[in-house]
Scaffold this active site. Structure first.
Site, short mmCIF file in Angstrom:
data_model
loop_
_atom_site.label_atom_id
_atom_site.label_comp_id
_atom_site.label_asym_id
_atom_site.label_seq_id
_atom_site.Cartn_x
_atom_site.Cartn_y
_atom_site.Cartn_z
N SER A 227 0.70 -1.38 -0.04
CA SER A 227 -0.07 0.10 -0.13
C SER A 227 0.81 1.34 -0.01
O SER A 227 0.31 2.15 -0.38
CB SER A 227 -1.05 0.05 1.38
OG SER A 227 -0.01 -0.27 2.30
N HIS B 232 -1.32 6.00 6.34
CA HIS B 232 -0.79 5.97 4.98
C HIS B 232 -0.34 7.46 4.58
O HIS B 232 -1.06 8.26 4.90
CB HIS B 232 -1.52 5.26 4.11
CG HIS B 232 -1.63 3.67 4.24
ND1 HIS B 232 -2.27 3.16 5.20
CD2 HIS B 232 -0.90 2.79 3.56
CE1 HIS B 232 -2.16 1.89 5.26
NE2 HIS B 232 -1.28 1.49 4.22
#
Length: 353
Positions: free
Chosen positions: A38, A245
């Site tokens: 990711s 993230h």
């Protein structure tokens, strides 16, 4: 037409044909394959291509920005949730002898980063953050080394001429927790950052042994962690898959300048024009990646979970700790007490080694 004129016309035509065949063919764009998880797919940017998967690939992720800046032909295989086994099973087939450039970030999901963050986000009286971090660090120092070495050997075998760059992870935290729904203590954040440093260290060693470059984003993200201003990494978010993230700013200002020198020989600066060029590639990337959609859908997304103070586990822990889960002051007071106790226990354990 006279016979002489006809011969002259034919001669001119032959000369023109010869000249055209002598022109050099237009060189194909260098092939760039972006592998990994990711942190390479662009999860956290909140803007994803429609490729029929849950990989959360973004044109604003560093692979797309670098490819757009240099005119590389990008095959965007990085996928949210990917482990070393997933890369081997679903992504390596994109490599070939004609691949010029490869980037990869991998290992965080193998070490269970999402589960560790989920555990540590809970109040201290109902969590075992130190135990979760200990397990992750032991895995990184042991099993992960072998997995990475095997994977890197496979990459080199499939792409023998490629320039390969292994990409690390940033430190997520800055020592404070500004989110009302999480309970990370300063000591826990310090240990979580140390875990990111550890996986970078191990990954860099394995990359060097394979003859690959290593791009460390740590310094680029200093001052831009969760709760910093400006913040380049999402804290606990809605939708939750974006949590912890890098945002678009993290890929543009953190990852792209950290990775691009290894893939291009120079630092790529992300401008509004470059963002527009990258955005224009969305349909092309989506079509290209949809070829592997069935395989990509087999990858299990890794998600940080929201702390649930009314779960059976939480209620049992609250009863043992004398906490009223519906009283925030009670929850927070007990968290401070237990977190301090756990930090002291960890310091004592380290000192006794």
């Amino acid at each position: 037409m006279s016979r002489r004129r006809a011969m002259a016309t034919a001669a001119l035509g032959s000369a023109a044909a010869l000249a055209l065949t002598a022109l050099p063919a237009q060189a194909a764009a260098p092939s760039y394959v972006a592998l990994g998880d990711s942190y390479s797919s662009g999860t956290g940017t909140r803007d994803y291509i429609a490729d029929g998967t849950s990989c959360l690939r973004s044109v604003y992720a560093y692979p797309s920005l670098i490819a757009s800046a240099k005119g590389y032909a990008l095959t965007f295989r990085a996928c949210s949730g990917a482990t070393v086994a997933d890369v081997t099973r679903t992504q390596l087939s994109a490599l070939s002898a004609s691949t010029s450039y490869v980037s990869i970030s991998i290992g965080g999901n193998d070490a269970g980063f999402a589960d560790v963050l989920t555990e540590c986000a809970q109040p201290g009286w109902m969590s075992d953050c130190n135990g979760a971090v200990d397990d992750a660090q032991a895995f990184i120092s042991g099993t992960l080394k072998t997995r990475l070495s095997t994977l890197y050997s496979s990459i080199r075998a499939r792409a023998p001429k490629a320039r390969v760059t292994v990409v690390g992870y940033p430190r997520i935290f800055n020592g404070e927790d500004c989110n009302a729904l999480t309970w990370f203590s300063p000591a826990e954040e310090k240990r979580l950052n140390a875990t990111a440093d550890l996986i970078n260290s191990v990954t860099a060693q394995r990359a060097a042994a394979a003859g690959f470059s290593f791009a460390n984003p740590t310094s680029r993200f200093v001052g831009h962690a969760v709760c910093d201003s400006p913040e380049w990494i999402n804290g606990l978010s809605n939708p939750i898959e974006n949590s912890y993230h890098p945002k678009k700013e993290g890929h543009a200002n953190g990852y792209t300048p950290a990775v691009s020198p290894y893939l291009t020989g120079a630092t790529v600066t992300v401008t509004a024009a470059l963002r527009s060029t990258a955005a224009a590639s969305a349909d092309t990337l989506a079509t290209r990646e949809s070829r592997w959609a069935a395989a990509d859908r087999s990858i299990r997304p890794e998600r940080v979970l929201l702390p649930d103070l009314h779960s059976p586990r939480a209620l049992a822990a609250a009863q043992r700790a004398g906490v009223d889960v519906d009283d925030r002051a009670s929850v927070d007071a007990a968290d401070r007490l237990w977190s301090a106790r756990q930090a002291a226990e960890h310091r004592a354990r380290v000192a006794g080694r």
